[in-house]
Each structure stands twice: as structure tokens, then as C-alpha cells.
Design a protein around this motif. Structure first.
Motif, PDB file in Angstrom:
ATOM      1  N   VAL A 109      16.423   6.193  14.866  1.00 49.76           N
ATOM      2  CA  VAL A 109      16.989   6.322  16.207  1.00 49.76           C
ATOM      3  C   VAL A 109      16.340   5.360  17.202  1.00 49.76           C
ATOM      4  CG1 VAL A 109      15.497   8.248  16.913  1.00 49.76           C
ATOM      5  CG2 VAL A 109      17.758   8.021  17.921  1.00 49.76           C
ATOM      6  N   LYS A 110      15.034   5.130  17.068  1.00 45.82           N
ATOM      7  CA  LYS A 110      14.366   4.180  17.981  1.00 45.82           C
ATOM      8  C   LYS A 110      14.877   2.765  17.733  1.00 45.82           C
ATOM      9  CE  LYS A 110      11.091   6.781  20.034  1.00 45.82           C
ATOM     10  NZ  LYS A 110       9.736   6.731  20.471  1.00 45.82           N
ATOM     11  N   GLY A 111      15.062   2.404  16.461  1.00 43.74           N
ATOM     12  CA  GLY A 111      15.636   1.102  16.128  1.00 43.74           C
ATOM     13  C   GLY A 111      17.041   0.967  16.678  1.00 43.74           C
ATOM     14  N   ALA A 112      17.824   2.046  16.585  1.00 45.31           N
ATOM     15  CA  ALA A 112      19.197   2.037  17.113  1.00 45.31           C
ATOM     16  C   ALA A 112      19.191   1.786  18.620  1.00 45.31           C
ATOM     17  CB  ALA A 112      19.893   3.355  16.786  1.00 45.31           C
ATOM     18  N   MET A 113      18.283   2.432  19.328  1.00 44.62           N
ATOM     19  CA  MET A 113      18.196   2.239  20.774  1.00 44.62           C
ATOM     20  C   MET A 113      17.801   0.794  21.091  1.00 44.62           C
ATOM     21  SD  MET A 113      16.660   6.041  21.838  1.00 44.62           S
ATOM     22  CE  MET A 113      15.199   5.355  22.434  1.00 44.62           C
ATOM     23  N   ASN A 114      16.942   0.206  20.270  1.00 42.27           N
ATOM     24  CA  ASN A 114      16.529  -1.176  20.496  1.00 42.27           C
ATOM     25  C   ASN A 114      17.684  -2.148  20.238  1.00 42.27           C
ATOM     26  OD1 ASN A 114      14.353  -2.814  21.391  1.00 42.27           O
ATOM     27  ND2 ASN A 114      14.101  -3.564  19.310  1.00 42.27           N
ATOM     28  N   VAL A 115      18.471  -1.887  19.191  1.00 40.93           N
ATOM     29  CA  VAL A 115      19.647  -2.719  18.906  1.00 40.93           C
ATOM     30  C   VAL A 115      20.594  -2.691  20.110  1.00 40.93           C
ATOM     31  CG1 VAL A 115      21.744  -2.898  17.511  1.00 40.93           C
ATOM     32  CG2 VAL A 115      19.547  -2.542  16.403  1.00 40.93           C
ATOM     33  N   LYS A 116      20.811  -1.508  20.646  1.00 43.06           N
ATOM     34  CA  LYS A 116      21.715  -1.377  21.800  1.00 43.06           C
ATOM     35  C   LYS A 116      21.175  -2.160  22.989  1.00 43.06           C
ATOM     36  CE  LYS A 116      25.398   0.261  23.711  1.00 43.06           C
ATOM     37  NZ  LYS A 116      26.724  -0.057  23.210  1.00 43.06           N
TER      38      LYS A 116
END
Length: 194
Positions: A109-116
Motif C-alpha cells: 500500500v505504501k508503494g501504491a501511494m508513492n506510485v500515485k
């Protein structure tokens, strides 16, 4: 550049262990009507028989991986096991997008937020939720692959990850696998057509 062709999009799926994320992603990637491909991660582990650099993984030495981390070349990375690193290179995603490819990422989820944060409207983030923590525990226990202390750790991590679910663009509950696959496919199709 992409010579005028349409730029690709990123679709990011995050979920706690036991929520069916890999099954959902694999089902969608197996659908020839879905114009998607899976992101190729970087790792410092040695290639296994038959694995090809740039196809299965981007194989790096440990010093190369650590240097890439120091130079902020990853949009996300993790030490999955002691001394064993995996990550997603930003340059690889940008190259694929510029070629017009639509990429699926399976990250935390942290990686997903960074991608966004990095890719903005070119990325859609989706969080797959369990119907409940009790149901998630039942799923993990039914696998029969981990002892109770590991399951407790996974549940604690899941509760932490779920606390960030509303930071992603979409949330879907996997209370029925086939319905979750259909709903995920619909979300992806809508995003690709937007």
C-alpha cells in the motif's frame, strides 16, 4: 518518445496477504482481451534456470541494488527476506508507458501511494479488502502453510495496511472471488478507456 502513440497507464493493486490479490491479477492478465502486462521487478537474487534478465526480473548485484536505492531510482523497494531485495525501477515504468504499454503493479500500500504521487492521473490504485479480519484469519489458517505466530503477524500487518486503504483511488471487497475478478476487470477497463 512514443512517436505520437497513446501513452500507457499504470494499474496498481495492493492488498494484505490472503485477500486474493495474486489470483485476481493473474486471472486478468490471462485474459487476452485485457491490454495489460505485469511489471518486471528488479532483484538482487541470482537468476533461476530459464529466467531471462529484463523478462522475468532485472537482475542486479547487491551493490548495484543498494546504489539504485541511494540514487532514488526505485518507486518502491523492499527487503523481502534478510539480504534479499526487490523493487520497481521508475525508469522501466516510464519507458513502458512511453511505448504505450499498460502495466499492472502488485505492490504494498505504501508503494501504491508513492506510485500515485509520482505518476498522478497516469496511475490508478486499487486496494483489495477482505470481508473482515476474521475471514482473513480463516483464509490464512486454511492455507495450512504457516504457524499461528506467523498468521498473527500477517493479521497485524493486514490491519495496518487496511488503515491506508482509503488513500488509494478505489477499494474492492473480495467476499466472492469471481465477483472480485469481474469488478476489478471493470475498474481497469473504465480506467483504460478514460
Amino acid at each position: 518518445m512514443n512517436n505520437g502513440q497513446k501513452k500507457g497507464k499504470l494499474f496498481v493493486v495492493a492488498a494484505p496477504s490472503g485477500c486474493g490479490k495474486s489470483t485476481i491479477i493473474n486471472s486478468i492478465l490471462d485474459d487476452s482481451d485485457m491490454p495489460l502486462q505485469f511489471s518486471v521487478s528488479a532483484t538482487n537474487r541470482a537468476p533461476r534456470d530459464g529466467e531471462v534478465d529484463g523478462v522475468h526480473y532485472h537482475f542486479m548485484t547487491t551493490p548495484e541494488f543498494k546504489q539504485a536505492v541511494a540514487e532514488n531510482k526505485f518507486i518502491e523497494w523492499e527487503e523481502v527476506y534478510p539480504g534479499r531485495y526487490y523493487g520497481t525501477l521508475e525508469s522501466e515504468l516510464r519507458t513502458a508507458l512511453n511505448r504505450g504499454e499498460n502495466i499492472v503493479l502488485d505492490i504494498d500500500v505504501k508503494g501504491a501511494m508513492n506510485v500515485k504521487k509520482i505518476f498522478g492521473d497516469d496511475a490508478l490504485t486499487l486496494f483489495i479488502l477482505p470481508p473482515s479480519i476474521d475471514e482473513l484469519r480463516k483464509r490464512l489458517v486454511s492455507r495450512g502453510t504457516e504457524d499461528p505466530s506467523v498468521i498473527d503477524e500477517r493479521i497485524a500487518k493486514a490491519q495496518y495496511e487496511i488503515s491506508f486503504a482509503d488513500k488509494l483511488d478505489k477499494q474492492l471487497v473480495n467476499d466472492d472471488l469471481e465477483r472480485a475478478i469481474i469488478n476489478t476487470r471493470r475498474v481497469i477497463t473504465d480506467f483504460l478507456n478514460s
